[in-house]
Design an enzyme around this catalytic site. Sequence first.
Site, PDB file in Angstrom:
ATOM      1  N   CYS A  39       0.844  -1.199   0.000  1.00 43.88           N
ATOM      2  CA  CYS A  39       0.000   0.000   0.000  1.00 43.88           C
ATOM      3  C   CYS A  39       0.881   1.252   0.000  1.00 43.88           C
ATOM      4  O   CYS A  39       0.939   1.983   0.979  1.00 43.88           O
ATOM      5  CB  CYS A  39      -1.003   0.011   1.137  1.00 43.88           C
ATOM      6  SG  CYS A  39      -0.303  -0.025   2.793  1.00 43.88           S
ATOM      7  N   GLY A  67       1.803   5.028  -1.558  1.00 39.41           N
ATOM      8  CA  GLY A  67       0.972   6.142  -2.006  1.00 39.41           C
ATOM      9  C   GLY A  67      -0.344   6.162  -1.253  1.00 39.41           C
ATOM     10  O   GLY A  67      -0.398   5.935  -0.045  1.00 39.41           O
ATOM     11  N   TYR A  76      -2.885   4.145  -1.433  1.00 37.44           N
ATOM     12  CA  TYR A  76      -3.555   2.864  -1.198  1.00 37.44           C
ATOM     13  C   TYR A  76      -3.666   2.550   0.290  1.00 37.44           C
ATOM     14  O   TYR A  76      -4.364   1.615   0.672  1.00 37.44           O
ATOM     15  CB  TYR A  76      -2.819   1.735  -1.915  1.00 37.44           C
ATOM     16  CG  TYR A  76      -3.162   1.645  -3.390  1.00 37.44           C
ATOM     17  CD1 TYR A  76      -4.280   0.944  -3.813  1.00 37.44           C
ATOM     18  CD2 TYR A  76      -2.383   2.275  -4.346  1.00 37.44           C
ATOM     19  CE1 TYR A  76      -4.610   0.859  -5.160  1.00 37.44           C
ATOM     20  CE2 TYR A  76      -2.693   2.196  -5.699  1.00 37.44           C
ATOM     21  CZ  TYR A  76      -3.813   1.485  -6.097  1.00 37.44           C
ATOM     22  OH  TYR A  76      -4.138   1.415  -7.428  1.00 37.44           O
ATOM     23  N   ASN A  99      -7.163  -3.314  -2.100  1.00 35.82           N
ATOM     24  CA  ASN A  99      -8.597  -3.008  -2.025  1.00 35.82           C
ATOM     25  C   ASN A  99      -9.466  -4.240  -1.809  1.00 35.82           C
ATOM     26  O   ASN A  99     -10.649  -4.237  -2.136  1.00 35.82           O
ATOM     27  CB  ASN A  99      -9.057  -2.279  -3.293  1.00 35.82           C
ATOM     28  CG  ASN A  99      -8.868  -3.106  -4.555  1.00 35.82           C
ATOM     29  OD1 ASN A  99      -7.872  -3.808  -4.707  1.00 35.82           O
ATOM     30  ND2 ASN A  99      -9.825  -3.027  -5.464  1.00 35.82           N
ATOM     31  N   GLU A 143       0.455  -9.432 -13.378  1.00 39.55           N
ATOM     32  CA  GLU A 143      -0.555 -10.449 -13.653  1.00 39.55           C
ATOM     33  C   GLU A 143      -0.198 -11.281 -14.886  1.00 39.55           C
ATOM     34  O   GLU A 143      -0.486 -12.480 -14.941  1.00 39.55           O
ATOM     35  CB  GLU A 143      -1.921  -9.790 -13.841  1.00 39.55           C
ATOM     36  CG  GLU A 143      -3.062 -10.780 -14.016  1.00 39.55           C
ATOM     37  CD  GLU A 143      -4.420 -10.099 -14.013  1.00 39.55           C
ATOM     38  OE1 GLU A 143      -4.941  -9.817 -12.910  1.00 39.55           O
ATOM     39  OE2 GLU A 143      -4.948  -9.830 -15.117  1.00 39.55           O
TER      40      GLU A 143
END
Length: 270
Positions: free
Chosen positions: A37, A39, A41, A123, A221
Site C-alpha cells: 500500500c 501512495g 492505497y 482493495n 498479472e
Amino acid sequence: MRRIINIFRNLISKVATKKAVDAQNHTIINVGILYICVGKYDMYFKLFYRSFEKYFLKGSNKIYFVFTDNIKLTNTYSKCANIHFIQTKKEGWPYDTLLRNRYFNEHFDKFQGMDYLIFCNANMICKREIYLDELGLGTYNKTFGVLQPYYFHKNAETFPVESQITCNAYFDKLDIPKIKHYFQGCFYGGNYLEFKHLVDTIYEWTEGDLNNTLIPIWHDESYLNRYFFEYPPFALHPGFAYPENVNLPFVRYNTMLVKSKLASHSNIRS
C-alpha cells in the site's frame, strides 16, 4: 457456463467435507499475508485488516507484512504485534505493481517461519470465513490462484495474455489452446517453498524484461499467468475476488472494492 458453475459447486462441497475433518487438528499454522500500500492505497488498510482478522484463516497465527511508504500508517498500527511494516519507495504506475516480486525477493528473509505466504490486493476485504482447505492448500496442492471474474467462462483465445514475443510472459499460438484458466493477480499464495519459487522465478523474468525495456500488457498479472501455466495451482472460483458492484453466480468470499468510490482510480495511482 452452467457446467463450469456446477464444477465449482462440486468442488466447494468436497472442500467443505475435508474442512470439517481438519477442524479437529489443533496444529496452529503460521501465515504470512503480503500487502502493498504505497501512495494513497493506505486508505484501504483499515477495512482490509479488520476483515481479515475477523474471517480469514481463524485460529492461525497471521502475520501481516505491509510494504508501505506511509509513516502515518506505520505509527497508527505500531502497537499491533502481528503487523510488520517494510518501508518501500513509491515508484509510480505501473511499477508499484510490476515490481512486487522485487520487493518480496529483497525481503524474503523476513518471512522465515511462515508455513504459508499469501498476497492480497490493497482493495480486498474478506466477507466470510475462509479456511485453509478452501484455498486448496492441502496435501496435493502447493499453490492457489483465483480466476479472473470477467474471463472464467470464456475461451482461452479471448484471454488477455502477453503477445510480445521477446517478453518472458509471452504465450505463443501453440500455448494458447492449452491454457485452462486466466488468473487475477489480486489473491494468490502457497506454502513457503513454493511461494519462494514463484517469487524468485517471476522476479528473474521481470528484471530480465526491464533490462530490455519490456513491460507485459498486464504487468505482474501477465507473469503470474505464465507461471501458473507452467506450474498449475489450485484454481479458486471468482467469488474469492468478487467485484463490489457485479453479480456473479458464486458465493462471495472476498470483495474487491471499487477504487473510484474513495478516490478516482488515476488519483490513487498517481
